[in-house]
Design a protein around this motif. Structure first.
Motif, PDB file in Angstrom:
ATOM      1  N   LEU A 141      -5.999   0.397   2.482  1.00 53.23           N
ATOM      2  CA  LEU A 141      -6.774   1.409   1.758  1.00 53.23           C
ATOM      3  C   LEU A 141      -7.791   2.100   2.661  1.00 53.23           C
ATOM      4  CD1 LEU A 141      -7.484   2.791  -0.926  1.00 53.23           C
ATOM      5  CD2 LEU A 141      -9.029   0.870  -1.416  1.00 53.23           C
ATOM      6  N   ARG A 142      -8.324   1.384   3.644  1.00 58.59           N
ATOM      7  CA  ARG A 142      -9.377   1.958   4.494  1.00 58.59           C
ATOM      8  C   ARG A 142      -8.876   3.066   5.406  1.00 58.59           C
ATOM      9  NH1 ARG A 142     -11.425  -3.448   4.697  1.00 58.59           N
ATOM     10  NH2 ARG A 142     -10.242  -3.867   6.608  1.00 58.59           N
ATOM     11  N   ARG A 143      -7.578   3.231   5.534  1.00 61.35           N
ATOM     12  CA  ARG A 143      -7.067   4.304   6.381  1.00 61.35           C
ATOM     13  C   ARG A 143      -7.376   5.656   5.752  1.00 61.35           C
ATOM     14  NH1 ARG A 143      -1.047   1.988   7.788  1.00 61.35           N
ATOM     15  NH2 ARG A 143      -1.697  -0.139   8.254  1.00 61.35           N
ATOM     16  N   ALA A 144      -7.472   6.684   6.577  1.00 61.71           N
ATOM     17  CA  ALA A 144      -7.773   8.026   6.075  1.00 61.71           C
ATOM     18  C   ALA A 144      -6.669   8.491   5.145  1.00 61.71           C
ATOM     19  CB  ALA A 144      -7.915   9.002   7.235  1.00 61.71           C
ATOM     20  N   PRO A 167     -10.315   5.999  -0.225  1.00 66.41           N
ATOM     21  CA  PRO A 167     -11.073   4.747  -0.362  1.00 66.41           C
ATOM     22  C   PRO A 167     -12.477   4.951  -0.915  1.00 66.41           C
ATOM     23  CG  PRO A 167     -10.873   5.384   1.944  1.00 66.41           C
ATOM     24  CD  PRO A 167      -9.978   6.304   1.172  1.00 66.41           C
ATOM     25  N   ALA A 168     -12.984   6.165  -0.895  1.00 63.52           N
ATOM     26  CA  ALA A 168     -14.327   6.414  -1.421  1.00 63.52           C
ATOM     27  C   ALA A 168     -14.351   6.436  -2.946  1.00 63.52           C
ATOM     28  CB  ALA A 168     -14.867   7.740  -0.878  1.00 63.52           C
ATOM     29  N   SER A 169     -13.198   6.643  -3.552  1.00 63.71           N
ATOM     30  CA  SER A 169     -13.183   6.775  -5.006  1.00 63.71           C
ATOM     31  C   SER A 169     -12.182   5.858  -5.697  1.00 63.71           C
ATOM     32  CB  SER A 169     -12.870   8.226  -5.397  1.00 63.71           C
ATOM     33  OG  SER A 169     -11.619   8.627  -4.858  1.00 63.71           O
ATOM     34  N   THR A 170     -11.466   5.040  -4.923  1.00 68.08           N
ATOM     35  CA  THR A 170     -10.431   4.176  -5.487  1.00 68.08           C
ATOM     36  C   THR A 170     -10.589   2.763  -4.943  1.00 68.08           C
ATOM     37  OG1 THR A 170      -8.948   6.086  -5.445  1.00 68.08           O
ATOM     38  CG2 THR A 170      -7.953   3.946  -5.872  1.00 68.08           C
ATOM     39  N   THR A 171     -10.268   1.773  -5.766  1.00 69.33           N
ATOM     40  CA  THR A 171     -10.345   0.375  -5.339  1.00 69.33           C
ATOM     41  C   THR A 171      -8.959  -0.246  -5.315  1.00 69.33           C
ATOM     42  OG1 THR A 171     -10.589  -0.530  -7.578  1.00 69.33           O
ATOM     43  CG2 THR A 171     -12.611   0.187  -6.436  1.00 69.33           C
ATOM     44  N   VAL A 172      -8.848  -1.327  -4.566  1.00 72.29           N
ATOM     45  CA  VAL A 172      -7.589  -2.079  -4.534  1.00 72.29           C
ATOM     46  C   VAL A 172      -7.238  -2.571  -5.926  1.00 72.29           C
ATOM     47  CG1 VAL A 172      -6.483  -4.183  -3.694  1.00 72.29           C
ATOM     48  CG2 VAL A 172      -7.801  -2.749  -2.107  1.00 72.29           C
ATOM     49  N   THR A 173      -8.244  -3.041  -6.652  1.00 74.93           N
ATOM     50  CA  THR A 173      -7.997  -3.557  -8.002  1.00 74.93           C
ATOM     51  C   THR A 173      -7.380  -2.500  -8.900  1.00 74.93           C
ATOM     52  OG1 THR A 173      -9.812  -5.154  -7.852  1.00 74.93           O
ATOM     53  CG2 THR A 173      -9.079  -4.522 -10.063  1.00 74.93           C
ATOM     54  N   GLU A 174      -7.887  -1.292  -8.840  1.00 72.31           N
ATOM     55  CA  GLU A 174      -7.360  -0.213  -9.676  1.00 72.31           C
ATOM     56  C   GLU A 174      -5.894   0.067  -9.345  1.00 72.31           C
ATOM     57  OE1 GLU A 174     -11.473   2.371 -10.376  1.00 72.31           O
ATOM     58  OE2 GLU A 174     -10.151   2.837  -8.694  1.00 72.31           O
ATOM     59  N   ILE A 175      -5.583   0.106  -8.075  1.00 73.19           N
ATOM     60  CA  ILE A 175      -4.212   0.416  -7.668  1.00 73.19           C
ATOM     61  C   ILE A 175      -3.279  -0.747  -7.982  1.00 73.19           C
ATOM     62  CG2 ILE A 175      -2.737   0.867  -5.664  1.00 73.19           C
ATOM     63  CD1 ILE A 175      -5.022   2.505  -4.500  1.00 73.19           C
ATOM     64  N   ALA A 176      -3.718  -1.963  -7.716  1.00 76.36           N
ATOM     65  CA  ALA A 176      -2.868  -3.128  -7.967  1.00 76.36           C
ATOM     66  C   ALA A 176      -2.536  -3.265  -9.447  1.00 76.36           C
ATOM     67  CB  ALA A 176      -3.545  -4.390  -7.450  1.00 76.36           C
ATOM     68  N   THR A 177      -3.536  -3.152 -10.293  1.00 72.64           N
ATOM     69  CA  THR A 177      -3.273  -3.306 -11.725  1.00 72.64           C
ATOM     70  C   THR A 177      -2.464  -2.133 -12.279  1.00 72.64           C
ATOM     71  OG1 THR A 177      -5.461  -2.331 -12.196  1.00 72.64           O
ATOM     72  CG2 THR A 177      -5.285  -4.739 -12.156  1.00 72.64           C
ATOM     73  N   ALA A 178      -2.627  -0.945 -11.707  1.00 75.41           N
ATOM     74  CA  ALA A 178      -1.815   0.196 -12.134  1.00 75.41           C
ATOM     75  C   ALA A 178      -0.345  -0.017 -11.830  1.00 75.41           C
ATOM     76  CB  ALA A 178      -2.302   1.468 -11.455  1.00 75.41           C
ATOM     77  N   HIS A 179      -0.065  -0.905 -10.873  1.00 70.94           N
ATOM     78  CA  HIS A 179       1.312  -1.206 -10.513  1.00 70.94           C
ATOM     79  C   HIS A 179       1.740  -2.579 -11.039  1.00 70.94           C
ATOM     80  CE1 HIS A 179       0.578   2.174  -7.821  1.00 70.94           C
ATOM     81  NE2 HIS A 179       1.883   2.287  -7.710  1.00 70.94           N
TER      82      HIS A 179
END
Length: 332
Positions: free
Chosen positions: A310-313, A274-286
């Motif tokens: 995403l906030r989980r370790a 979560p420190a280097s990735t956003t929900v938007t990045e993951i959602a649009t990648a899929h």
């Protein structure tokens, strides 16, 4: 060395990662919190697993080569559909070697599998059942007598209980040898030639189409693929593909495609930092471009927001939840 384990899961990906002799990808088909329990036992030659799941789902499975695998419901209740063919509650399914396909459940379910190296299964057939137990070219249902089936279920359940409450018994070579022989004998009684096998899958052409359909989806997990393109690659009409999917998956191809993408997105969120990735990045990648609709669909299906996932370790999954998780009484 005999070994056993019993684990409880609330994430489908973690659940299927522990399956033995099978690779699987699971998509939950009804909103809610998924809960599963897996008992896995490895004896000298015999491997067995017992599964309990609380939500309906569709799974693509691929069995390993070199082993003869059978499957059956551990409770006499309907609900399992193998490549569009519903399993009778008292039936045993003999799978072909290295079989792949789809397994659909329509509600909470409990079932088990057993497997032996092919040479050992052939020997069992020759010495204990006077029959050929080589994995069939086409999957078969076998309808054992009620007495034989009840004996197999009872021993299977007893082994799973030992794995959970007295694993030291299974770890003892002498005890494990006796348990293995009892299970193999019960299985041989169920597969004896007095029982009448029935071909499972009535339309092999449909099963071939579904295998090719899944291969196309697996090759395009992170990109948009339209049904027109899929049909062109398969060389079939949309109507035929829809009929195949409805029979095997309980839904049309577009619905399954979006459901699968939703689960792949959840997997990526659970593994991301979560420190280097956003929900938007993951959602649009899929291939989820309408983020508002994606967030609504995600929360409705998984009962939490994408950002909460995403906030989980990273790599932690639901370990804290699983450590305290208890299945409902009917699955305990």
């Amino acid at each position: 060395m005999p070994a056993s384990m019993v684990r409880r899961f609330s994430e489908p990906d973690e659940y299927v990662a522990f399956l033995q002799a099978t690779k699987a990808e699971v998509s939950i088909t009804r909103p809610g919190h998924f809960e599963a329990k897996l008992a896995r036992i490895s004896l000298d030659r015999l491997w067995m697993q017992q599964y309990a799941e609380t939500l309906p789902r569709v799974a693509h499975y691929e069995n390993t080569h070199g082993r003869a695998i059978v499957a059956f419901q551990t409770r006499a209740e309907p609900g399992l559909i193998w490549d569009g063919s519903e399993a009778a509650p008292g039936a045993i399914l003999r799978l072909s070697e290295g079989q792949s396909g789809f397994l659909l459940s329509n509600g909470p379910t409990q079932f088990g599998t057993m497997s032996l190296p092919i040479a050992d299964m052939q020997a069992v057939g020759a010495t204990m059942g006077d029959c050929d137990l080589t994995p069939p070219r086409e999957p078969l249902y076998v309808m054992p007598s009620a007495v034989a089936m009840e004996r197999l279920r009872s021993l299977h359940e007893a082994a799973a209980n030992l794995a959970e409450h007295a694993p030291g018994v299974i770890a003892c070579p002498d005890s494990a040898r006796g348990l293995e022989q009892a299970l193999i004998a019960a299985l041989a009684d169920c597969l004896s030639p007095v029982d009448q096998p029935l071909t499972v899958f009535g339309n092999r052409d449909h099963a071939k189409i579904m295998r090719r359909f899944y291969a196309i989806l697996a090759a395009n997990s992170h990109s948009v693929i339209h049904l027109t393109e899929v049909c062109q690659q398969l060389g079939v009409s949309r109507r035929l593909l829809a009929a195949c999917c409805t029979r095997a998956l309980g839904m049309g191809p577009y619905h399954y495609l979006r459901l699968r993408q939703l689960h792949l997105t959840r997997r990526a969120l659970l593994l991301a930092d979560p420190a280097s990735t956003t929900v938007t990045e993951i959602a649009t990648a899929h291939a989820f471009w309408e983020l508002g609709r994606f967030a609504v669909a995600y929360r409705a299906h998984f009962r939490e927001t994408p950002s909460a996932t995403l906030r989980r370790a990273p790599g932690g999954g639901d370990s804290a939840v699983m450590a305290n998780f208890k299945l409902p009484a009917r699955f305990a």
